[in-house]
Design an enzyme around this catalytic site. Sequence first.
Site, PDB file in Angstrom:
ATOM      1  N   ARG A  95       0.839  -1.202   0.000  1.00 31.09           N
ATOM      2  CA  ARG A  95       0.000   0.000   0.000  1.00 31.09           C
ATOM      3  C   ARG A  95       0.877   1.256   0.000  1.00 31.09           C
ATOM      4  NH1 ARG A  95      -4.782   1.642   4.344  1.00 31.09           N
ATOM      5  NH2 ARG A  95      -5.065   3.788   3.662  1.00 31.09           N
ATOM      6  N   ASN A 149     -10.507  -4.087  -1.209  1.00 35.90           N
ATOM      7  CA  ASN A 149     -10.401  -2.951  -2.113  1.00 35.90           C
ATOM      8  C   ASN A 149      -9.525  -3.261  -3.309  1.00 35.90           C
ATOM      9  OD1 ASN A 149     -11.968  -0.769  -1.308  1.00 35.90           O
ATOM     10  ND2 ASN A 149     -10.590  -0.283   0.379  1.00 35.90           N
ATOM     11  N   CYS A 170     -19.150  -1.429   0.978  1.00 38.84           N
ATOM     12  CA  CYS A 170     -18.280  -0.325   1.380  1.00 38.84           C
ATOM     13  C   CYS A 170     -18.984   0.383   2.529  1.00 38.84           C
ATOM     14  CB  CYS A 170     -18.102   0.622   0.205  1.00 38.84           C
ATOM     15  SG  CYS A 170     -17.031   2.024   0.579  1.00 38.84           S
ATOM     16  N   HIS A 200     -16.492   4.276  -4.483  1.00 41.33           N
ATOM     17  CA  HIS A 200     -15.545   5.388  -4.309  1.00 41.33           C
ATOM     18  C   HIS A 200     -15.623   6.434  -5.425  1.00 41.33           C
ATOM     19  CE1 HIS A 200     -12.738   3.317  -1.146  1.00 41.33           C
ATOM     20  NE2 HIS A 200     -14.009   3.375  -0.775  1.00 41.33           N
ATOM     21  N   TYR A 246     -14.604  10.260  -1.710  1.00 36.36           N
ATOM     22  CA  TYR A 246     -13.462   9.922  -2.572  1.00 36.36           C
ATOM     23  C   TYR A 246     -13.371  10.769  -3.839  1.00 36.36           C
ATOM     24  CZ  TYR A 246     -11.621   6.144   0.224  1.00 36.36           C
ATOM     25  OH  TYR A 246     -11.021   5.441   1.227  1.00 36.36           O
TER      26      TYR A 246
HETATM   27  C1  G6P Z   1     -12.874   4.106   3.897  1.00 34.31           C
HETATM   28  C2  G6P Z   1     -13.112   3.392   2.596  1.00 34.31           C
HETATM   29  C3  G6P Z   1     -12.552   2.000   2.633  1.00 34.31           C
HETATM   30  C4  G6P Z   1     -11.106   2.038   3.025  1.00 34.31           C
HETATM   31  C5  G6P Z   1     -10.907   2.799   4.312  1.00 34.31           C
HETATM   32  C6  G6P Z   1      -9.427   3.041   4.519  1.00 34.31           C
HETATM   33  O1  G6P Z   1     -13.661   3.569   4.848  1.00 34.31           O
HETATM   34  O2  G6P Z   1     -14.458   3.341   2.287  1.00 34.31           O
HETATM   35  O3  G6P Z   1     -12.671   1.450   1.361  1.00 34.31           O
HETATM   36  O4  G6P Z   1     -10.618   0.745   3.181  1.00 34.31           O
HETATM   37  O5  G6P Z   1     -11.528   4.041   4.281  1.00 34.31           O
HETATM   38  O6  G6P Z   1      -9.167   3.251   5.851  1.00 34.31           O
HETATM   39  P1  G6P Z   1      -7.663   3.264   6.392  1.00 34.31           P
HETATM   40  O7  G6P Z   1      -7.787   3.444   7.848  1.00 34.31           O
HETATM   41  O8  G6P Z   1      -7.049   1.952   5.981  1.00 34.31           O
HETATM   42  O9  G6P Z   1      -7.002   4.409   5.683  1.00 34.31           O
END
Ligand code: G6P
Length: 424
Positions: A95, A149, A170, A200, A246
Amino acid sequence: MMTIIPKIAVIGGGSTYTPEFVDGFIVHRDEVRVEEIALHDINPERLEIVGGLVERMVRHAGLPTRVVRTTDRTVALSGAAFVVSQIRVGGMAARIRDEKIPLAHGVVGQETTGPGGTLKAWRTIPVVLDIARDVERLAPDAWFINFTNPSGIITETLLKHTSLRAVGLCNNPINFTRLVANLFGVPDEAVFLEWMGLNHVNWVRRVYVQGRDVSADLMAKIRQGIPFYPFDADLVEALGVFPTWYLQYYYYPDRKVAEMRAATRTRGEVVAEVEQDLLRKYADPSLVVKPPELSQRGGALYSEAAVRLILSLVLDRRDVQVVDVRNGGAIPDLPADGVVEVPCVVGAHGIIPLRMGPLPETIRSLCQVVKAWETWTVEAGVTGSRRAALMAMVTNPLVRSADLARMLLEEMLEANREYLPQFF
Ligand code: G6P
């Protein structure tokens, strides 16, 4: 009446989100009882720590649920009524690379959007298809609930290339619902959103509270400023619909790049630290409930989305929920076989999208071009075609330039080589 679910398998059960998911069944214990939760992970240490907490949570709540921890997918999947997928191929390290490489080229570096989302999809697709083959064999009637994701793209891959009953989920629709509920001082159930677009990449065309169209009131509140709502009032007014979270990457790419460059750490680096902290807490044998620190993750409330969906499927509620499904004709200006995120009727019959009609012209072109990126991303991710891969990169609105697309493609494919059997 108490409904029994014999078995739920969680693939990626060592995720720090798992206690959030299980907590949903503790909260809804009067409606549904799960006889077995099978947690599967490829990482035995995480499985041990997270599974240990889940076991203690379930015991503390006095539930009879059996918690199985396993690194054997056959054991996890056999006989499951629901399979939840929440994997991260390549882990947080991948990531962080997805965030940093685009940013070094002046492009938004984000886990689900732009080049980062593209590579995350390509790493995930071979693994998720492999899991799907096992599900087809071991639990062919199960519902496959995808949280992995980029959720829309992974769900589209499953619906196009497997026979699974797959649906994508989601937490954003629930988050936006809660935002509106709080602004208007009503419970979540009083809110109805005409949600349309892709995972998103979504807008809310109209907002209703107790059946009353409050879109103009919401617009007035946005003009006054709503904390954490990142869109300028003049943009929202011009669009005539409400963009959700998003879309800031598409409407304000320069701002986002500047913010990301100014930050000392990427979101992935922050999350990696939050995760280490969470795992240390989870390992404490005196912890028996979901710790509050979990709400620092973006996926907070995801248990609500998951449990609501599962309950409506088993209890035949036929209520309306926003999920990721095959379009059919729900949004006529998007491909019928592609996945969209729209309100759907959910019951024992399955999941049927509401026909939302054409996209307003203010958002149509952006939604179509992002869908084209998704379509190429699925094709490239499944076949390993370099041509489709280049088309995915160059079609993405955050890249566009062919020179940049080629550069990002080469660099990011190379950086992810070990996870991309379809390309190498
Ligand atoms: C939001 C999105 C998810 C994503 C998450 C990331 O909830 O809808 O798709 O996985 O944020 O959260 P993080 O704490 O991993 O940045």
